[in-house]
Scaffold this active site. Structure first.
Site, PDB file in Angstrom:
ATOM      1  N   HIS A  41       0.829  -1.200   0.000  1.00 30.42           N
ATOM      2  CA  HIS A  41       0.000   0.000   0.000  1.00 30.42           C
ATOM      3  C   HIS A  41       0.871   1.260   0.000  1.00 30.42           C
ATOM      4  O   HIS A  41       2.079   1.215   0.243  1.00 30.42           O
ATOM      5  CB  HIS A  41      -0.898   0.008   1.241  1.00 30.42           C
ATOM      6  CG  HIS A  41      -0.128  -0.141   2.520  1.00 30.42           C
ATOM      7  ND1 HIS A  41       0.592   0.881   3.086  1.00 30.42           N
ATOM      8  CD2 HIS A  41       0.055  -1.211   3.331  1.00 30.42           C
ATOM      9  CE1 HIS A  41       1.180   0.471   4.193  1.00 30.42           C
ATOM     10  NE2 HIS A  41       0.874  -0.809   4.362  1.00 30.42           N
ATOM     11  N   ASP A 287       3.756  -4.720   3.573  1.00 33.35           N
ATOM     12  CA  ASP A 287       5.203  -4.938   3.487  1.00 33.35           C
ATOM     13  C   ASP A 287       5.596  -6.321   3.974  1.00 33.35           C
ATOM     14  O   ASP A 287       6.548  -6.915   3.473  1.00 33.35           O
ATOM     15  CB  ASP A 287       5.970  -3.852   4.244  1.00 33.35           C
ATOM     16  CG  ASP A 287       5.530  -3.685   5.688  1.00 33.35           C
ATOM     17  OD1 ASP A 287       4.504  -4.265   6.087  1.00 33.35           O
ATOM     18  OD2 ASP A 287       6.209  -2.940   6.421  1.00 33.35           O
TER      19      ASP A 287
END
Length: 372
Positions: A41, A287
């Protein structure tokens, strides 16, 4: 030191396969049939406050962990980059049968996918429905976090994973990492007045400091010696990402289902020849998913995953063979093909199954998660 231990472990499960050269040749001359993007994101607010943190929600009006305007722009830019790269693959207009986008069930990843698609598919021609709004809705698919073992930033309930992970934490390798990290545990415990004794806590504190620094907020005095610019502190925080996929079985649960999803789609497309329409897949995620996936493939660079960074897997057809090329776009530059361990830059689709057989699940998630 921790990074050297991790790099050493990467060699343990290597498989001796012949290196296939000419990756750039396949990229340049091979026909692109499909691509898959796994992207983090965009820029977000901190997910929580650390003990003694002075920056409460008054400083983060969107809310904890929410996508910022910068994050929206980062994803929009990535969508525009994808539009330029894949204009010949996708054409100039949105066609629902050509693209499939999946997101984890988290606001920032869903919004990131939407911003990305705004850059990827600006309406043109008869798809313009509002002259004052250069945007069109494009579907984003989501399943609940409790059943999402593809894009979820954490691990969906899995007893076998929990058992294997706890056993790994007790291994000599991880105990040595803990000893190396102990000075930071002690320092943070004293500075914050609360016990800090694992890599996740260190990561969350480092994450908050990073965002505060990014937004030009004054950092606490105690942080000056560890952030920014302290490589060993950064390595300690990064270790959390390695641990969650630090063995072959852990990688299978964390990344194997995602890898299988991509490879099986490509295998099906290769089997159906040139008639399959679906050609662009995207996974809007976190992540942890990106770093675990790179780690599972043996190509993790042991660096923090930037906002809107993307793993790209392209399937190309060249000289009667389907190849899968891997890229990691972690900056504004165009990425170069990555060397797949024991296979090279242009790795045949069939070789991917052989090379990563140990992390590709052979059963469904529920069965793989049974304690044997």
């Amino acid at each position: 030191m921790i990074s050297k231990l991790i790099l050493l472990l990467f060699t343990v499960h290597s498989i001796n396969l012949a290196v296939i050269p000419n990756g750039k040749e396949v990229e340049r001359l091979g026909q692109l049939f499909a691509t898959s993007l796994i992207y983090r994101h965009g820029d977000r607010n901190p997910v929580a406050m650390y003990p003694g943190d002075q920056y409460n929600l008054a400083y983060w009006p969107e809310g904890w962990g929410q996508l910022t305007n910068l994050g929206k722009q980062q994803q929009f830019n990535l969508g525009q980059w994808s539009r330029a790269r894949y204009i010949n693959l996708l054409g100039s207009t949105f066609r629902a049968n050509e693209i499939y986008v999946r997101s984890s069930d988290v606001d920032r990843t869903i919004m990131s996918a939407m911003a990305n698609l705004a850059g990827l598919y600006p309406p043109t021609g008869n798809q313009v429905w509002n002259n004052n709004l250069p945007w069109q809705p494009v579907p984003v698919h989501v399943v609940t976090s409790e059943s999402d073992y593809i894009t979820n930033g954490g691990v969906v309930s899995c007893p076998a994973y929990d058992k294997a992970y706890n056993e790994f934490l007790q291994s000599d390798v991880v105990k040595k990492m803990d000893l190396i990290a102990q000075p930071y545990y002690d320092y943070l415990t004293a500075a914050l007045g609360t016990p800090i004794n694992d890599f996740l806590n260190v990561l969350m504190i480092r994450d908050a400091l990073y965002i505060q620094n990014l937004y030009n907020l004054s950092l606490p005095a105690w942080s000056k010696s560890i952030f920014p610019g302290n490589k060993k502190f950064d390595e300690t925080a990064l270790t959390y990402y390695y641990l969650s996929s630090g063995t072959q079985f852990l990688s299978k649960i964390r990344s194997g289902f995602l890898l299988k999803d991509i490879l099986d789609r490509y295998k099906s497309k290769a089997a159906t020849g040139f008639t399959s329409d679906l050609k662009y897949y995207a996974y809007s995620t976190h992540d942890s998913v990106v770093s675990n996936f790179l780690n599972a493939l043996g190509v993790f660079d042991y660096k923090f995953v930037p906002y809107a960074a993307a793993i790209i897997m392209e399937m190309r057809y060249y000289q009667n063979e389907f190849y899968v090329l891997l890229y990691y776009k972690n900056s504004d530059a165009n990425p170069e093909p990555i060397d797949i361990p024991n296979c090279g830059q242009a790795c045949p689709l069939s070789k991917w199954y052989q090379l990563y057989d140990g992390i590709l699940p052979k059963s469904d998630y529920k069965t793989e998660c049974l304690i044997k």
